[in-house]
Scaffold this motif. Structure first.
Motif, PDB file in Angstrom:
ATOM      1  N   GLU A 183      27.242  38.949  14.526  1.00 57.79           N
ATOM      2  CA  GLU A 183      27.586  40.025  13.596  1.00 57.79           C
ATOM      3  C   GLU A 183      29.101  40.126  13.440  1.00 57.79           C
ATOM      4  N   VAL A 184      29.587  39.818  12.235  1.00 56.14           N
ATOM      5  CA  VAL A 184      31.042  39.815  12.000  1.00 56.14           C
ATOM      6  C   VAL A 184      31.488  40.945  11.063  1.00 56.14           C
ATOM      7  N   ASN A 185      30.583  41.819  10.692  1.00 54.00           N
ATOM      8  CA  ASN A 185      30.918  42.847   9.696  1.00 54.00           C
ATOM      9  C   ASN A 185      30.983  44.251  10.265  1.00 54.00           C
ATOM     10  N   THR A 186      31.057  44.357  11.584  1.00 56.62           N
ATOM     11  CA  THR A 186      31.232  45.674  12.186  1.00 56.62           C
ATOM     12  C   THR A 186      32.684  45.847  12.613  1.00 56.62           C
ATOM     13  N   ALA A 187      33.057  47.075  12.939  1.00 54.16           N
ATOM     14  CA  ALA A 187      34.404  47.360  13.440  1.00 54.16           C
ATOM     15  C   ALA A 187      34.454  47.330  14.969  1.00 54.16           C
ATOM     16  N   LEU A 188      33.389  46.818  15.587  1.00 53.62           N
ATOM     17  CA  LEU A 188      33.325  46.755  17.050  1.00 53.62           C
ATOM     18  C   LEU A 188      33.988  45.462  17.519  1.00 53.62           C
ATOM     19  N   ASP A 189      35.296  45.388  17.309  1.00 50.19           N
ATOM     20  CA  ASP A 189      36.013  44.132  17.487  1.00 50.19           C
ATOM     21  C   ASP A 189      36.849  44.048  18.763  1.00 50.19           C
ATOM     22  N   ASP A 190      36.911  45.112  19.540  1.00 52.16           N
ATOM     23  CA  ASP A 190      37.625  45.031  20.809  1.00 52.16           C
ATOM     24  C   ASP A 190      36.923  44.017  21.723  1.00 52.16           C
ATOM     25  N   PRO A 191      37.697  43.262  22.513  1.00 53.28           N
ATOM     26  CA  PRO A 191      37.073  42.251  23.376  1.00 53.28           C
ATOM     27  C   PRO A 191      35.957  42.788  24.261  1.00 53.28           C
TER      28      PRO A 191
ATOM     29  N   VAL B  77      37.059  29.690  16.698  1.00 55.74           N
ATOM     30  CA  VAL B  77      36.225  30.813  17.122  1.00 55.74           C
ATOM     31  C   VAL B  77      36.799  32.108  16.557  1.00 55.74           C
ATOM     32  N   SER B  78      35.999  33.130  16.537  1.00 56.67           N
ATOM     33  CA  SER B  78      36.439  34.419  16.002  1.00 56.67           C
ATOM     34  C   SER B  78      37.684  34.925  16.717  1.00 56.67           C
TER      35      SER B  78
END
Length: 417
Positions: A210-218, A277-278
């Motif tokens: 899932e790349v479309n959420t704002a849950l991007d913290d490591p 990678v992301s």
């Protein structure tokens, strides 16, 4: 205006103003049986937000030869979407998520072996279509499972095309001429890149989660889902191997890196895989036979790039890789850092940083001399010499170019009117 009222208004407008073409079946037209035409090699540039594909010279000056509309059935597709609440919800999700507020109308494309048709994946319409390169008409349409189509790959013999159906965790493999499905297989969450190896015996799929959420913290990486490489036998579509890069990255000591494998490229002998990678400004080297990561290249950051990971498009700081035909150099599209660079593969040392506006893809020119990147922020493609690392040429294309692919058309080809 509420979503329901907006939908009613749009449907009413379509009914009043549009002349609808008949709904296409999976196969809507036969392939012409005329003698094969003499072919020329060209380069196709998919303008994702336009729904067009530009055809340009595949080397040299990269002059533009014409433009193809790959959404001739746009009115009909929108009619179907707005009359279906579930389809509408996913359509708006694609538009506001990976589309950055725009429709995603062309993701990937390949020509048929005879150069008579262009096969295109269209994310917002959740399908793959074949467009007649002479007339611009649809030959066939294949609706993918789920609600979004994505990256494709063509088999080495040119007869099959694989497409990722990103919301159903499925890859469909189609006969490129007829559009009929010849096989399919399950993947990790959100299948993305597809690559054929061993002369077409195997097909590798990379799922990015899932790349479309704002849950991007490591520390929230666990929310991104099940991300792995699926390798299938193309004769049976049975899984030959599953590769979880989380384990390999941890073993290398890079627990900080995402295991979402993005664009990837093999060396000419297919012994080594390079992949992005992301969230990472660089790429990873993976020894296929040893099944382990051997090196990681960290590339320069642009000091003007925000460190707020939620601002990076679809979790990708860098997105786009290609390799020189002799395997000595890797070309990298540094998407959010606004540059591209040619890296010496022996030392992993980058060459000059060539300024580029949100470069989104990298491929190789027909003569093998240049890396060609799509500059999605500047609506152009740019060629960079593998030998010097310097910019060679740029040519204007349509709105938000992404995928760039080599293909063939008739030598006397002109764009459909």
């Amino acid at each position: 205006m509420t979503l329901q009222r907006a939908r009613r208004a749009l449907v009413a407008g379509l009914v009043a103003a549009a002349t609808l073409v008949p709904i296409a079946a999976s196969v809507t037209a036969a392939v012409p049986t005329a003698a094969a035409a003499a072919l020329q090699q060209v380069m196709f540039v998919g303008n994702n937000w336009d729904g067009t594909v530009d055809v340009i010279r595949p080397s040299g000056a990269y002059t533009r030869l014409g433009r193809i509309n790959v959404v001739p059935d746009k009115t009909q597709r929108l009619w179907e979407i707005y009359l279906n609440p579930v389809k509408l919800a996913f359509y708006l999700g694609v538009q506001q998520g990976p589309g950055e507020g725009h429709d995603q109308l062309v993701d990937d494309m390949y020509t048929t072996p005879d150069g008579s048709a262009l096969v295109v994946s269209r994310p917002s319409f959740a399908d793959v279509v074949s467009i007649d390169l002479r007339t611009g008409a649809l030959r066939w349409r294949f609706p993918v499972s789920g609600f979004r189509s994505d990256h494709m790959a063509v088999s080495p013999d040119g007869t099959r095309v694989a497409v990722s159906a990103s919301t159903s965790n499925t890859v469909h493999v189609l006969d490129i001429v007829t559009g009929r499905q010849v096989g399919s297989f399950g993947t990790g969450d959100k299948p993305h890149e597809n690559v054929y190896t061993a002369g077409g015996r195997f097909l590798w799929n990379m799922s990015i989660g899932e790349v479309n959420t704002a849950l991007d913290d490591p520390w929230l990486d666990w929310t991104k889902g099940d991300r792995h490489i699926t390798v299938v036998d193309t004769a049976t579509f049975q899984t030959a191997k599953v590769i979880d890069m989380r384990q390999r990255l941890d073993a290398y000591g890079r627990t900080d890196l995402s295991d979402a494998v993005r664009p990837a490229v093999f060396t000419p002998d297919e012994s080594t895989l390079y992949f992005q990678v992301s969230f990472f400004n660089g790429f990873v080297e993976y020894d296929v036979a040893a099944d382990r990561i051997t090196r990681i290249a960290t590339l320069p950051k642009n000091p003007a790039t925000s460190e707020d990971r939620t601002t990076w498009v679809n979790d990708s700081r860098h997105h786009g890789l290609s390799m020189s035909p002799d395997g000595s150099r890797v070309c990298v599209a540094g998407t959010m850092d606004d540059y591209a660079t040619v890296v010496d593969r022996s030392t992993l040392t980058p060459g000059p940083l060539v300024s580029a506006s949100k470069p989104y893809w990298a491929t190789v020119s027909a003569d093998g001399r240049d890396c060609v990147i799509s500059e999605s922020g500047a609506d152009q493609v740019t060629a960079i010499s593998f030998a010097t690392g310097q910019k060679v040429a740029s040519v204007a294309v349509g709105d938000h170019p992404q995928r760039v692919r080599l293909g063939r058309v008739a030598t006397d080809w002109t764009a459909p009117r």
